[in-house]
Design a protein around this motif. Structure first.
Motif, PDB file in Angstrom:
ATOM      1  N   GLU A  99      17.646  16.145 -15.792  1.00 42.73           N
ATOM      2  CA  GLU A  99      18.625  17.071 -15.217  1.00 42.73           C
ATOM      3  C   GLU A  99      17.929  18.337 -14.716  1.00 42.73           C
ATOM      4  OE1 GLU A  99      22.794  19.389 -16.352  1.00 42.73           O
ATOM      5  OE2 GLU A  99      21.663  18.333 -17.898  1.00 42.73           O
ATOM      6  N   SER A 100      16.961  18.826 -15.486  1.00 42.66           N
ATOM      7  CA  SER A 100      16.219  20.019 -15.070  1.00 42.66           C
ATOM      8  C   SER A 100      15.437  19.766 -13.788  1.00 42.66           C
ATOM      9  CB  SER A 100      15.274  20.459 -16.195  1.00 42.66           C
ATOM     10  OG  SER A 100      14.560  21.617 -15.821  1.00 42.66           O
ATOM     11  N   LEU A 101      14.804  18.598 -13.683  1.00 40.25           N
ATOM     12  CA  LEU A 101      14.050  18.266 -12.465  1.00 40.25           C
ATOM     13  C   LEU A 101      14.989  18.072 -11.276  1.00 40.25           C
ATOM     14  CD1 LEU A 101      11.359  15.823 -13.902  1.00 40.25           C
ATOM     15  CD2 LEU A 101      11.002  18.151 -13.064  1.00 40.25           C
ATOM     16  N   LEU A 102      16.189  17.547 -11.522  1.00 40.63           N
ATOM     17  CA  LEU A 102      17.164  17.440 -10.445  1.00 40.63           C
ATOM     18  C   LEU A 102      17.581  18.833  -9.977  1.00 40.63           C
ATOM     19  CD1 LEU A 102      18.912  15.432  -8.767  1.00 40.63           C
ATOM     20  CD2 LEU A 102      20.726  15.846 -10.434  1.00 40.63           C
ATOM     21  N   ASN A 103      17.720  19.752 -10.919  1.00 38.30           N
ATOM     22  CA  ASN A 103      18.001  21.142 -10.562  1.00 38.30           C
ATOM     23  C   ASN A 103      16.866  21.727  -9.721  1.00 38.30           C
ATOM     24  OD1 ASN A 103      20.440  21.147 -11.945  1.00 38.30           O
ATOM     25  ND2 ASN A 103      19.556  21.980 -13.828  1.00 38.30           N
ATOM     26  N   PHE A 104      15.635  21.366 -10.061  1.00 36.15           N
ATOM     27  CA  PHE A 104      14.474  21.823  -9.283  1.00 36.15           C
ATOM     28  C   PHE A 104      14.577  21.322  -7.846  1.00 36.15           C
ATOM     29  CE2 PHE A 104      10.206  21.024  -7.610  1.00 36.15           C
ATOM     30  CZ  PHE A 104       9.606  22.278  -7.748  1.00 36.15           C
ATOM     31  N   GLN A 105      14.884  20.037  -7.686  1.00 35.41           N
ATOM     32  CA  GLN A 105      15.033  19.467  -6.349  1.00 35.41           C
ATOM     33  C   GLN A 105      16.142  20.171  -5.571  1.00 35.41           C
ATOM     34  OE1 GLN A 105      13.800  14.922  -7.766  1.00 35.41           O
ATOM     35  NE2 GLN A 105      15.715  15.257  -6.721  1.00 35.41           N
ATOM     36  N   THR A 106      17.259  20.440  -6.251  1.00 35.26           N
ATOM     37  CA  THR A 106      18.382  21.120  -5.602  1.00 35.26           C
ATOM     38  C   THR A 106      17.990  22.514  -5.162  1.00 35.26           C
ATOM     39  OG1 THR A 106      19.913  19.858  -6.995  1.00 35.26           O
ATOM     40  CG2 THR A 106      20.788  21.808  -5.891  1.00 35.26           C
ATOM     41  N   LEU A 114      16.246  21.947   3.845  1.00 40.21           N
ATOM     42  CA  LEU A 114      15.961  20.552   4.181  1.00 40.21           C
ATOM     43  C   LEU A 114      16.725  19.626   3.240  1.00 40.21           C
ATOM     44  CD1 LEU A 114      12.142  20.927   4.872  1.00 40.21           C
ATOM     45  CD2 LEU A 114      13.936  20.571   6.567  1.00 40.21           C
ATOM     46  N   GLU A 115      16.861  18.352   3.658  1.00 42.96           N
ATOM     47  CA  GLU A 115      17.790  17.450   2.963  1.00 42.96           C
ATOM     48  C   GLU A 115      17.242  16.848   1.679  1.00 42.96           C
ATOM     49  OE1 GLU A 115      18.854  17.661   7.269  1.00 42.96           O
ATOM     50  OE2 GLU A 115      17.010  17.260   6.170  1.00 42.96           O
ATOM     51  N   GLN A 116      15.941  16.653   1.575  1.00 42.79           N
ATOM     52  CA  GLN A 116      15.388  15.921   0.427  1.00 42.79           C
ATOM     53  C   GLN A 116      14.160  16.631  -0.122  1.00 42.79           C
ATOM     54  OE1 GLN A 116      16.569  12.764  -1.073  1.00 42.79           O
ATOM     55  NE2 GLN A 116      15.291  13.788  -2.577  1.00 42.79           N
ATOM     56  N   SER A 117      14.093  16.717  -1.441  1.00 45.40           N
ATOM     57  CA  SER A 117      12.924  17.299  -2.109  1.00 45.40           C
ATOM     58  C   SER A 117      12.455  16.335  -3.190  1.00 45.40           C
ATOM     59  CB  SER A 117      13.275  18.648  -2.739  1.00 45.40           C
ATOM     60  OG  SER A 117      12.245  19.091  -3.606  1.00 45.40           O
ATOM     61  N   ASN A 118      11.181  16.440  -3.568  1.00 45.20           N
ATOM     62  CA  ASN A 118      10.682  15.632  -4.683  1.00 45.20           C
ATOM     63  C   ASN A 118      10.630  16.466  -5.956  1.00 45.20           C
ATOM     64  OD1 ASN A 118       8.452  17.260  -4.378  1.00 45.20           O
ATOM     65  ND2 ASN A 118       7.086  15.660  -3.666  1.00 45.20           N
ATOM     66  N   ALA A 119      10.342  15.813  -7.067  1.00 48.77           N
ATOM     67  CA  ALA A 119      10.319  16.483  -8.368  1.00 48.77           C
ATOM     68  C   ALA A 119       8.924  17.048  -8.640  1.00 48.77           C
ATOM     69  CB  ALA A 119      10.750  15.529  -9.472  1.00 48.77           C
ATOM     70  N   SER A 120       8.441  17.888  -7.710  1.00 49.22           N
ATOM     71  CA  SER A 120       7.205  18.664  -7.832  1.00 49.22           C
ATOM     72  C   SER A 120       5.944  17.859  -7.529  1.00 49.22           C
ATOM     73  CB  SER A 120       7.081  19.329  -9.207  1.00 49.22           C
ATOM     74  OG  SER A 120       6.747  18.407 -10.216  1.00 49.22           O
ATOM     75  N   ARG A 277       7.754  11.834  -7.137  1.00 52.34           N
ATOM     76  CA  ARG A 277       8.937  11.242  -7.764  1.00 52.34           C
ATOM     77  C   ARG A 277      10.191  11.941  -7.272  1.00 52.34           C
ATOM     78  NH1 ARG A 277       5.803  12.112 -13.005  1.00 52.34           N
ATOM     79  NH2 ARG A 277       7.059  13.977 -13.138  1.00 52.34           N
ATOM     80  N   VAL A 278      11.272  11.199  -7.228  1.00 50.04           N
ATOM     81  CA  VAL A 278      12.574  11.750  -6.868  1.00 50.04           C
ATOM     82  C   VAL A 278      13.559  11.373  -7.961  1.00 50.04           C
ATOM     83  CG1 VAL A 278      14.465  11.727  -5.216  1.00 50.04           C
ATOM     84  CG2 VAL A 278      12.105  11.645  -4.397  1.00 50.04           C
ATOM     85  N   VAL A 279      14.234  12.368  -8.499  1.00 51.51           N
ATOM     86  CA  VAL A 279      15.249  12.140  -9.531  1.00 51.51           C
ATOM     87  C   VAL A 279      16.601  11.988  -8.858  1.00 51.51           C
ATOM     88  CG1 VAL A 279      16.387  13.090 -11.582  1.00 51.51           C
ATOM     89  CG2 VAL A 279      13.945  13.456 -11.223  1.00 51.51           C
ATOM     90  N   GLY A 287      29.951   3.672 -17.220  1.00 52.50           N
ATOM     91  CA  GLY A 287      30.478   4.279 -16.005  1.00 52.50           C
ATOM     92  C   GLY A 287      30.303   5.777 -15.926  1.00 52.50           C
ATOM     93  N   ARG A 288      29.540   6.356 -16.846  1.00 53.89           N
ATOM     94  CA  ARG A 288      29.311   7.798 -16.830  1.00 53.89           C
ATOM     95  C   ARG A 288      28.100   8.121 -15.974  1.00 53.89           C
ATOM     96  NH1 ARG A 288      29.013   8.400 -23.240  1.00 53.89           N
ATOM     97  NH2 ARG A 288      27.494   6.761 -22.753  1.00 53.89           N
ATOM     98  N   SER A 289      28.100   9.311 -15.398  1.00 54.16           N
ATOM     99  CA  SER A 289      26.966   9.742 -14.583  1.00 54.16           C
ATOM    100  C   SER A 289      25.733   9.920 -15.459  1.00 54.16           C
ATOM    101  CB  SER A 289      27.288  11.055 -13.871  1.00 54.16           C
ATOM    102  OG  SER A 289      28.322  10.870 -12.930  1.00 54.16           O
ATOM    103  N   ALA A 290      24.585   9.464 -14.973  1.00 53.01           N
ATOM    104  CA  ALA A 290      23.332   9.569 -15.720  1.00 53.01           C
ATOM    105  C   ALA A 290      22.187   9.805 -14.741  1.00 53.01           C
ATOM    106  CB  ALA A 290      23.083   8.292 -16.526  1.00 53.01           C
ATOM    107  N   TYR A 291      21.160  10.464 -15.227  1.00 53.22           N
ATOM    108  CA  TYR A 291      20.011  10.791 -14.383  1.00 53.22           C
ATOM    109  C   TYR A 291      18.917   9.744 -14.582  1.00 53.22           C
ATOM    110  CZ  TYR A 291      22.489  15.228 -14.564  1.00 53.22           C
ATOM    111  OH  TYR A 291      23.463  16.184 -14.515  1.00 53.22           O
TER     112      TYR A 291
END
Length: 392
Positions: A99-106, A114-120, A277-279, A287-291
């Motif tokens: 979740e933290s890495l997804l926040n980084f991408q966001t 830009l539309e897409q970022s990677n996880a560092s 990597r891309v998260v 059926g719950r959201s998961a990273y």
């Protein structure tokens, strides 16, 4: 002799072989090392570290003094649950870090436009090399010239040159505003520009980027500064295809030069070719959201000939620190920090010009945080005096 003795006291056992040793060290080898109390060991390490001379750093060029919020330092940087964790292959036990890495991408996508970022990535220099690889591969290796602005950070230029040797790509370092793009249309695969540049100048590259795409049909890479992007136009708004840079100034300590996490953001057309990597977000069995790790294009994950990267570290811990720094301050806080940095740079700019220094920038509105002095055009006598005992 004392250093050798101390070394073997630390490892707590003698070496197996005793051949080819100096007589000065042989006595140490023969003795059974003694156990050292942790407090004594820490004291000796502290004495060693105190020999380092900590001075103000004015190098810039991707290395900036920053403050790590105590809550981030204590709960992430110094927390073994964060700093000992490996790549989050097992999503079911890595939801927090993912979740933290997804926040980084966001965060990177929002700041770069830009539309897409990677996880560092590893650092800014190797991120530029990865961008070169991406541009070169976009044209199926048919275009083998890559233009680098002369105002890009010097260490980045050297790393790009090294990468280009193994790709058989010709690197041209030149003034991007005066380059003849039409004559290189058949060979030019990409252009790397620093924004703000090595001398601290902030320029609007929108017209130049449009010219590059029209005359050379090449891809444009902007190496940029996250803190500056809170105040200036984003690479996406300027028309760039790829944005890279370092996340160091978002709360990551200098660390005597590294490591510092980098980032790369691309347009949607390159999202399958982005290195690292891309998260992403999926749904679990209930059926719950998961990273999860949605895309891994490094050669340790897929066949080497299909990989987009062979650098096997992403500095995820430092990426997490940088995004937690952004969350801690929030958008308004980041802008306040950026405005303060910019105001101090403008005050320095005005003061230097009043004293007779010739600065590279001619207007205070063209700088963000760096002021460069042209000593060749500065006719001034600089007097250096040693401080008195009272001053010291």
């Amino acid at each position: 002799r004392e250093k050798i003795d101390f070394f073997f006291l630390m490892i707590r056992r003698p070496p197996r072989s005793t051949q080819s040793r100096s007589s000065a060290a042989s006595d140490v080898y023969k003795r059974q090392p003694q156990q050292v109390p942790e407090t004594l060991l820490l004291k000796r390490f502290g004495d060693m570290m105190n020999q380092n001379e900590l001075k103000k750093c004015y190098i810039g060029a991707g290395y900036y003094n920053t403050i790590t919020p105590p809550v981030v330092q204590r709960n992430i940087l110094e927390n073994p649950q964060w700093y000992t964790s490996y790549t989050p292959y097992q999503a079911e036990i890595s939801q927090g870090r993912l979740e933290s890495l997804l926040n980084f991408q966001t965060m990177i996508c929002e700041l770069t436009g830009l539309e897409q970022s990677n996880a560092s990535l590893l650092d800014e220099g190797t991120a530029a090399a990865e961008a070169l690889n991406l541009c070169y591969g976009t044209f199926s290796s048919k275009k083998n010239v890559f233009l680098v602005s002369k105002d890009v950070f010097p260490q980045t230029i050297e790393i790009v040159k090294t990468k280009a040797k193994f790709l058989n790509v010709e690197i041209i370092v030149d003034d991007v505003s005066k380059f003849d793009y039409k004559s290189h249309k058949e060979r030019l695969c990409g252009v790397l520009i620093q924004y703000p540049d090595n001398f601290g100048s902030v320029r609007n590259y929108e017209t130049l980027i449009q010219q590059i795409k029209t005359e050379a049909e090449a891809k444009v890479v902007l190496a940029t500064d996250l803190l500056a992007l809170t105040l200036i136009k984003s690479p996406g708004e300027l028309g760039a295809d790829i944005a890279i840079g370092t996340a160091q100034r978002f709360g990551v300590p200098m660390g005597y030069g590294g490591p510092h996490a980098a980032f790369m953001a691309v347009r949607e057309e390159f999202q399958r070719k982005i290195p690292g990597r891309v998260v992403g977000i999926s749904k679990d069995a209930q059926g719950r959201s998961a990273y999860r790790l949605a895309l891994q294009t490094r050669e340790q994950h897929i066949r080497r000939e299909k990989a987009t990267s062979n650098i096997c570290t992403a500095q995820a811990l430092l990426a997490n620190i940088s995004v937690m720094y952004a969350i801690y301050h929030g958008p308004r806080g980041l802008k306040e920090i950026a405005r303060r940095v910019n105001s101090l740079a403008q005050i320095l700019f005005l003061g230097l010009n009043d004293l007779g220094y010739q600065t590279v920038q001619k207007c205070k509105t063209n700088i963000f945080d760096t002021v460069a002095i042209n000593f060749e055009q500065t006719n001034i006598c600089l007097l250096y005096t040693s401080p008195s005992p009272r001053d010291s």
